[in-house]
Design a protein around this motif. Structure first.
Motif, PDB file in Angstrom:
ATOM      1  N   SER A  57       2.866  32.240 -48.090  1.00  0.00           N
ATOM      2  CA  SER A  57       2.744  31.734 -46.718  1.00  0.00           C
ATOM      3  C   SER A  57       1.746  30.586 -46.652  1.00  0.00           C
ATOM      4  O   SER A  57       1.955  29.603 -45.925  1.00  0.00           O
ATOM      5  CB  SER A  57       2.306  32.861 -45.779  1.00  0.00           C
ATOM      6  OG  SER A  57       3.298  33.870 -45.696  1.00  0.00           O
ATOM      7  N   ALA A  58       0.650  30.693 -47.412  1.00  0.00           N
ATOM      8  CA  ALA A  58      -0.337  29.609 -47.440  1.00  0.00           C
ATOM      9  C   ALA A  58       0.271  28.345 -48.019  1.00  0.00           C
ATOM     10  O   ALA A  58       0.031  27.231 -47.530  1.00  0.00           O
ATOM     11  CB  ALA A  58      -1.558  30.035 -48.253  1.00  0.00           C
ATOM     12  N   ALA A  59       1.097  28.488 -49.059  1.00  0.00           N
ATOM     13  CA  ALA A  59       1.749  27.317 -49.661  1.00  0.00           C
ATOM     14  C   ALA A  59       2.734  26.684 -48.681  1.00  0.00           C
ATOM     15  O   ALA A  59       2.789  25.449 -48.554  1.00  0.00           O
ATOM     16  CB  ALA A  59       2.452  27.725 -50.951  1.00  0.00           C
ATOM     17  N   LYS A  60       3.499  27.498 -47.964  1.00  0.00           N
ATOM     18  CA  LYS A  60       4.488  26.972 -47.018  1.00  0.00           C
ATOM     19  C   LYS A  60       3.826  26.340 -45.795  1.00  0.00           C
ATOM     20  O   LYS A  60       4.438  25.525 -45.098  1.00  0.00           O
ATOM     21  CB  LYS A  60       5.446  28.075 -46.592  1.00  0.00           C
ATOM     22  CG  LYS A  60       6.362  28.556 -47.720  1.00  0.00           C
ATOM     23  CD  LYS A  60       7.383  29.560 -47.243  1.00  0.00           C
ATOM     24  CE  LYS A  60       8.440  28.916 -46.358  1.00  0.00           C
ATOM     25  NZ  LYS A  60       9.516  29.866 -45.987  1.00  0.00           N
ATOM     26  N   ALA A  61       2.570  26.707 -45.535  1.00  0.00           N
ATOM     27  CA  ALA A  61       1.841  26.118 -44.407  1.00  0.00           C
ATOM     28  C   ALA A  61       1.250  24.755 -44.751  1.00  0.00           C
ATOM     29  O   ALA A  61       0.557  24.152 -43.932  1.00  0.00           O
ATOM     30  CB  ALA A  61       0.733  27.069 -43.958  1.00  0.00           C
ATOM     31  N   ASN A  62       1.522  24.285 -45.977  1.00  0.00           N
ATOM     32  CA  ASN A  62       1.061  22.966 -46.436  1.00  0.00           C
ATOM     33  C   ASN A  62      -0.451  22.841 -46.501  1.00  0.00           C
ATOM     34  O   ASN A  62      -1.011  21.748 -46.331  1.00  0.00           O
ATOM     35  CB  ASN A  62       1.649  21.849 -45.564  1.00  0.00           C
ATOM     36  CG  ASN A  62       3.157  21.738 -45.708  1.00  0.00           C
ATOM     37  OD1 ASN A  62       3.683  21.823 -46.824  1.00  0.00           O
ATOM     38  ND2 ASN A  62       3.848  21.578 -44.589  1.00  0.00           N
ATOM     39  N   ILE A  63      -1.116  23.969 -46.743  1.00  0.00           N
ATOM     40  CA  ILE A  63      -2.549  23.917 -47.018  1.00  0.00           C
ATOM     41  C   ILE A  63      -2.732  23.144 -48.319  1.00  0.00           C
ATOM     42  O   ILE A  63      -2.009  23.359 -49.290  1.00  0.00           O
ATOM     43  CB  ILE A  63      -3.122  25.344 -47.098  1.00  0.00           C
ATOM     44  CG1 ILE A  63      -3.074  25.973 -45.691  1.00  0.00           C
ATOM     45  CG2 ILE A  63      -4.544  25.347 -47.639  1.00  0.00           C
ATOM     46  CD1 ILE A  63      -3.438  27.440 -45.654  1.00  0.00           C
ATOM     47  N   PRO A  64      -3.666  22.219 -48.395  1.00  0.00           N
ATOM     48  CA  PRO A  64      -3.732  21.288 -49.534  1.00  0.00           C
ATOM     49  C   PRO A  64      -3.826  21.960 -50.899  1.00  0.00           C
ATOM     50  O   PRO A  64      -4.362  23.070 -51.049  1.00  0.00           O
ATOM     51  CB  PRO A  64      -4.999  20.465 -49.243  1.00  0.00           C
ATOM     52  CG  PRO A  64      -5.150  20.521 -47.765  1.00  0.00           C
ATOM     53  CD  PRO A  64      -4.663  21.880 -47.361  1.00  0.00           C
ATOM     54  N   HIS A  65      -3.299  21.259 -51.870  1.00  0.00           N
ATOM     55  CA  HIS A  65      -3.349  21.636 -53.278  1.00  0.00           C
ATOM     56  C   HIS A  65      -4.769  22.034 -53.669  1.00  0.00           C
ATOM     57  O   HIS A  65      -5.718  21.311 -53.394  1.00  0.00           O
ATOM     58  CB  HIS A  65      -2.888  20.411 -54.086  1.00  0.00           C
ATOM     59  CG  HIS A  65      -2.991  20.550 -55.568  1.00  0.00           C
ATOM     60  ND1 HIS A  65      -2.023  21.163 -56.315  1.00  0.00           N
ATOM     61  CD2 HIS A  65      -3.944  20.146 -56.443  1.00  0.00           C
ATOM     62  CE1 HIS A  65      -2.370  21.123 -57.587  1.00  0.00           C
ATOM     63  NE2 HIS A  65      -3.527  20.513 -57.691  1.00  0.00           N
ATOM     64  N   GLY A  66      -4.923  23.214 -54.266  1.00  0.00           N
ATOM     65  CA  GLY A  66      -6.223  23.639 -54.777  1.00  0.00           C
ATOM     66  C   GLY A  66      -7.048  24.480 -53.842  1.00  0.00           C
ATOM     67  O   GLY A  66      -8.102  24.986 -54.248  1.00  0.00           O
ATOM     68  N   VAL A  67      -6.603  24.645 -52.584  1.00  0.00           N
ATOM     69  CA  VAL A  67      -7.424  25.392 -51.624  1.00  0.00           C
ATOM     70  C   VAL A  67      -7.251  26.899 -51.792  1.00  0.00           C
ATOM     71  O   VAL A  67      -8.221  27.655 -51.689  1.00  0.00           O
ATOM     72  CB  VAL A  67      -7.080  24.965 -50.179  1.00  0.00           C
ATOM     73  CG1 VAL A  67      -7.832  25.826 -49.163  1.00  0.00           C
ATOM     74  CG2 VAL A  67      -7.412  23.499 -49.971  1.00  0.00           C
ATOM     75  N   VAL A  68      -6.026  27.363 -52.064  1.00  0.00           N
ATOM     76  CA  VAL A  68      -5.747  28.795 -52.176  1.00  0.00           C
ATOM     77  C   VAL A  68      -5.099  29.087 -53.521  1.00  0.00           C
ATOM     78  O   VAL A  68      -4.056  28.504 -53.846  1.00  0.00           O
ATOM     79  CB  VAL A  68      -4.818  29.291 -51.047  1.00  0.00           C
ATOM     80  CG1 VAL A  68      -4.525  30.787 -51.216  1.00  0.00           C
ATOM     81  CG2 VAL A  68      -5.433  29.024 -49.679  1.00  0.00           C
ATOM     82  N   SER A  69      -5.710  29.976 -54.293  1.00  0.00           N
ATOM     83  CA  SER A  69      -5.117  30.461 -55.534  1.00  0.00           C
ATOM     84  C   SER A  69      -5.111  31.978 -55.519  1.00  0.00           C
ATOM     85  O   SER A  69      -5.878  32.618 -54.789  1.00  0.00           O
ATOM     86  CB  SER A  69      -5.882  29.945 -56.760  1.00  0.00           C
ATOM     87  OG  SER A  69      -5.732  28.549 -56.905  1.00  0.00           O
ATOM     88  N   LEU A  70      -4.250  32.565 -56.335  1.00  0.00           N
ATOM     89  CA  LEU A  70      -4.123  34.014 -56.438  1.00  0.00           C
ATOM     90  C   LEU A  70      -4.054  34.389 -57.906  1.00  0.00           C
ATOM     91  O   LEU A  70      -3.221  33.860 -58.653  1.00  0.00           O
ATOM     92  CB  LEU A  70      -2.859  34.500 -55.719  1.00  0.00           C
ATOM     93  CG  LEU A  70      -2.446  35.955 -55.935  1.00  0.00           C
ATOM     94  CD1 LEU A  70      -3.445  36.902 -55.292  1.00  0.00           C
ATOM     95  CD2 LEU A  70      -1.037  36.206 -55.376  1.00  0.00           C
ATOM     96  N   VAL A  71      -4.945  35.282 -58.326  1.00  0.00           N
ATOM     97  CA  VAL A  71      -4.887  35.825 -59.678  1.00  0.00           C
ATOM     98  C   VAL A  71      -4.700  37.330 -59.587  1.00  0.00           C
ATOM     99  O   VAL A  71      -5.125  37.970 -58.620  1.00  0.00           O
ATOM    100  CB  VAL A  71      -6.147  35.478 -60.498  1.00  0.00           C
ATOM    101  CG1 VAL A  71      -6.256  33.975 -60.698  1.00  0.00           C
ATOM    102  CG2 VAL A  71      -7.414  36.031 -59.850  1.00  0.00           C
ATOM    103  N   LEU A  72      -4.051  37.901 -60.594  1.00  0.00           N
ATOM    104  CA  LEU A  72      -3.735  39.326 -60.611  1.00  0.00           C
ATOM    105  C   LEU A  72      -4.387  39.991 -61.806  1.00  0.00           C
ATOM    106  O   LEU A  72      -4.630  39.355 -62.836  1.00  0.00           O
ATOM    107  CB  LEU A  72      -2.215  39.540 -60.680  1.00  0.00           C
ATOM    108  CG  LEU A  72      -1.357  38.917 -59.584  1.00  0.00           C
ATOM    109  CD1 LEU A  72       0.111  39.277 -59.812  1.00  0.00           C
ATOM    110  CD2 LEU A  72      -1.798  39.369 -58.204  1.00  0.00           C
ATOM    111  N   GLY A  73      -4.639  41.288 -61.670  1.00  0.00           N
ATOM    112  CA  GLY A  73      -5.156  42.045 -62.790  1.00  0.00           C
ATOM    113  C   GLY A  73      -6.231  43.027 -62.392  1.00  0.00           C
ATOM    114  O   GLY A  73      -6.550  43.195 -61.212  1.00  0.00           O
TER     115      GLY A  73
END
Length: 483
Positions: A194-210
């Motif tokens: 959803s954050a990516a589709k909202a066009n929040i700029p490149h590099g602002v939101v990342s997600l890591v798993l583990g």
């Protein structure tokens, strides 16, 4: 399950998803049936490094923070709209990951968009800077994000906690790296999407798993300047140690063995119904749930009977069933620990009262009452198990309540409201509710600190917003000062 598609467990870096490089982790199970669903996945060390590096670079170049809240607001409103489009999917995934009844996860999911909007409105009202009174000189207090920020979520309310942390951090201008619990990764994928589709700029939101190794790499990195984590005290203590050398700003909402005091003058039936409701919310997996009940000796037996009756009315079943009041706990280890705690209480002499019949499959734990004059105050229970012990007086009840692992919340039941206020103010916790056990705050401007080992920081929108940014004063200095 037939109509529920599980999302891919992907790492998100720079607004784009990519395969997790480690794909053969432990299985995730349906807590309702014990059915193995998929193997959990984990971001690699190099993926975590890239996510942190990009968050730090984006912070330093000001691509997000220098927009100001007026520039960020349209994209955050777009994020809210995207979350609204995924309400039912998020509700089902959260219920499947946590065992929380879908009626509750649907309430959380349907409020995610409004959570973002409320935070944006608060940020717009505060503005980016505040003018100070300074004899006509221009002196401003600016709110400045600390830098790359780690958001670490619990497994009991996955999307709600992710959205709340994310919305405050983004509104403050921070760049973020999110990490959900490895037990509940599904809905956070939709938050990142959803954050990516909202066009929040490149590099602002990342997600890591583990799991713990991923969290350790994230919180110990010197480029991570702020960490907001909700989870166990054990994990919080590890984070504090790892981040301490870097002087990273911390907000840690941890566990607490929350007491509920039932005074001799309380309405016994009302207290029993409220405590049963509060203790069983989120399948008993609520960090502020009443866990140990301290009851005036003269009404102990009446209270236990009323509590037993209230618990017997709960409808136990699949978390995905609309009619369920109490679902399973989230995973097998949680069930096994609860059964171990029940058995330990029995060995120590407690009367164990189990309500209903065991479920044949899944991670179900029957609602259980353990009654004893001597309950270990350090035993934190996280599930549908309630301890009950007598008190000789109100002062004795306060002394018991303030012992052991406590600090988040407490509950007071009395027909004398003034007395309840006086007693409640003596409890070493951040929030005391009188004659109720609701999840929601008691006031729109509510605030509470985490006391003792229950964490660092506190609740309340003003306090949470302040966490994600520091203050910088810029202004014309005074003239003709003596020094």
């Amino acid at each position: 399950m037939k109509n529920l598609n599980l999302p891919d467990q992907n790492t998100w870096i720079g607004g784009k998803s990519e395969d997790c490089e480690l794909q053969n982790g432990p299985y995730l199970y349906d807590p309702n049936t014990s059915e193995a669903l998929v193997r959990s996945r984990s971001s690699s060390s190099s993926q975590i490094e890239r996510a942190i590096g990009l968050a730090n670079e984006t912070h330093l170049d000001g691509a997000w923070s220098e927009l100001g809240i007026e520039g960020r607001a349209p994209m955050l409103y777009a994020l809210a709209d995207e979350l609204d489009a995924h309400v039912e999917e998020i509700a089902q995934l959260d219920s499947l990951n946590s065992g929380v009844p879908i009626r509750i996860t649907r309430m959380f999911a349907s409020s995610n968009g409004d959570t973002v909007r409320a935070v944006v409105q608060r940020a717009l009202a505060l503005g980016n800077a505040e003018a100070l009174s300074a004899d006509g000189r221009k002196v401003l207090i600016h709110r400045i994000p600390w830098g790359a920020t780690a958001l670490i979520m619990p497994w009991n309310a996955p999307s709600a906690m992710a959205v709340k942390k994310l919305s405050f951090a983004l509104a403050a201008g921070a760049t973020v790296v999110m990490k959900p619990s490895p037990a509940s990764p599904f809905s956070t994928e939709l938050v990142a999407k959803s954050a990516a589709k909202a066009n929040i700029p490149h590099g602002v939101v990342s997600l890591v798993l583990g799991g713990a190794n991923v969290g350790a790499q994230l919180v110990s990195d010197r480029r991570i300047r702020a960490i907001s984590m909700t989870g166990s005290t054990t994990t919080g203590r590890s984070i504090a140690v790892a981040a301490g050398a870097n002087f990273a700003r911390l907000r840690l909402e941890l566990s607490s063995n929350n007491p509920a005091i039932v005074c001799a003058d309380a309405d016994v039936d009302h207290a029993a119904k409220e405590i049963a409701s509060g203790a069983m919310k989120l399948s008993g997996q609520w960090c502020e749930a009443p866990r140990r009940v301290i009851v005036a000796q003269p009404i102990l037996q009446d209270f236990v009977a009323a509590l037993r009756e209230a618990l017997a009315k709960l409808r136990i079943g699949s978390s995905l069933d609309d009619d369920t009041d109490l679902g399973p706990v989230a995973f097998e280890a949680r069930k096994l620990e609860l059964l171990s705690q029940r058995d330990a209480l029995k060995v120590a002499g407690a009367e164990i009262i189990e309500i209903g019949s065991p479920q044949p499959t899944g991670w179900f734990v029957q609602p259980t009452i353990a009654v004893s004059a001597d309950i270990d105050p350090g035993m934190e229970i996280f599930g549908p198990l309630i301890t009950v012990q007598p008190s000789a007086s109100d002062d004795h009840a306060i002394k018991i309540a303030n012992s052991g692992h406590v600090g988040l919340a407490a509950y007071m039941f009395s027909s004398d409201i003034e007395k309840a206020h006086i007693l409640g103010a003596k409890l070493q916790v951040g929030e005391v509710k009188i004659n109720g056990t609701s999840v929601l705050d008691m006031s729109p401007i509510s605030a509470q600190s985490f006391f003792g080992e229950s964490g660092i920081g506190g609740h309340g929108d003003e306090d949470v917003f302040d966490f994600y940014s520091g203050k910088r004063i810029v202004g014309t200095d005074m003239k003709n000062l003596p020094i």
